[in-house]
Design an enzyme around this catalytic site. Sequence first.
Site, PDB file in Angstrom:
ATOM      1  N   HIS A   1      33.997 -24.900  -0.548  1.00  0.00           N
ATOM      2  CA  HIS A   1      34.021 -23.137  -0.726  1.00  0.00           C
ATOM      3  C   HIS A   1      32.838 -22.862  -0.398  1.00  0.00           C
ATOM      4  O   HIS A   1      31.697 -23.318  -0.975  1.00  0.00           O
ATOM      5  CB  HIS A   1      34.735 -23.695  -2.660  1.00  0.00           C
ATOM      6  CG  HIS A   1      35.198 -22.614  -2.379  1.00  0.00           C
ATOM      7  ND1 HIS A   1      36.690 -22.433  -2.336  1.00  0.00           N
ATOM      8  CD2 HIS A   1      34.737 -21.284  -2.654  1.00  0.00           C
ATOM      9  CE1 HIS A   1      36.566 -21.458  -2.679  1.00  0.00           C
ATOM     10  NE2 HIS A   1      35.593 -20.234  -2.803  1.00  0.00           N
TER      11      HIS A   1
ATOM     12  N   ASP B   1      36.943 -28.839  -0.537  1.00  0.00           N
ATOM     13  CA  ASP B   1      36.816 -27.662  -1.573  1.00  0.00           C
ATOM     14  C   ASP B   1      36.960 -28.275  -2.677  1.00  0.00           C
ATOM     15  O   ASP B   1      38.266 -28.190  -2.963  1.00  0.00           O
ATOM     16  CB  ASP B   1      37.936 -26.460  -1.128  1.00  0.00           C
ATOM     17  CG  ASP B   1      38.141 -25.095  -1.230  1.00  0.00           C
ATOM     18  OD1 ASP B   1      37.770 -25.217  -2.699  1.00  0.00           O
ATOM     19  OD2 ASP B   1      38.226 -24.175  -0.877  1.00  0.00           O
TER      20      ASP B   1
END
Length: 232
Positions: free
Chosen positions: A201, A170
């Site tokens: 993400h 992420d």
Amino acid sequence: MSETVQIPSIKQDGAIPAYVSRPAGTAKGAIVVIPEIFGVNPGIRQKCDKWAAKGYLAVAPDIFWRFAPGVELNPDVEAELNQAFGYFQQYDPADGVYDIESTIKWIRAEAGVAKVGCAGYCLGGRLAYMAAARTDIDASVGYYGVMIDTMLDEAHHIARPLMLHVACEDQFVSAEAQAAMHAGLDDHPRVTLHDYPGMPHGFAAEMGDRRHDAEAELADSRTEAFLAEHLA
């Protein structure tokens, strides 16, 4: 069947626009679908419609309604992505918790569904964590929630089940933040964390460049089983 409704804010500062998707028969529970920073866009509405097809009442509140009502942004368009980042900086997540609590109360009182869970994404993932700590929601799921590592002091307030999906690559949640989440939550009896190695993400977005089908389907299957268990 879908519609847009106005949900009275418990802060008494207006009404929250919300997209509602209803199942064909009696709802077996309700899901608050908490948007990313892109508003109640086609992807969020599709998530609601999928929940409705599975027999749930699904409600997506417009979390930016106080300053950008009705905004719908595409994360694959750079200008719209930057616009969304600006809204994120402007946003007060405490207001988001009030909006989620308002939605829960509306579902139980006006829609007549007693058991309510949530599934939130990005900023919505953080709000799912906050809802688990600050409201009486029955179960919560957060996908790649941001800044949860800064709120671990609230973990002791979590009394209902919470599941968090962690994207290991992420770009908005560092490896150090992820490690802090595990250190603070792995031993919590109500919290389950799932890691997704190599995932960025937004990997469970319904559409667009960010989606990774296999991992999104795995995360969604875990979410569906988790919410089915705790909203029964």
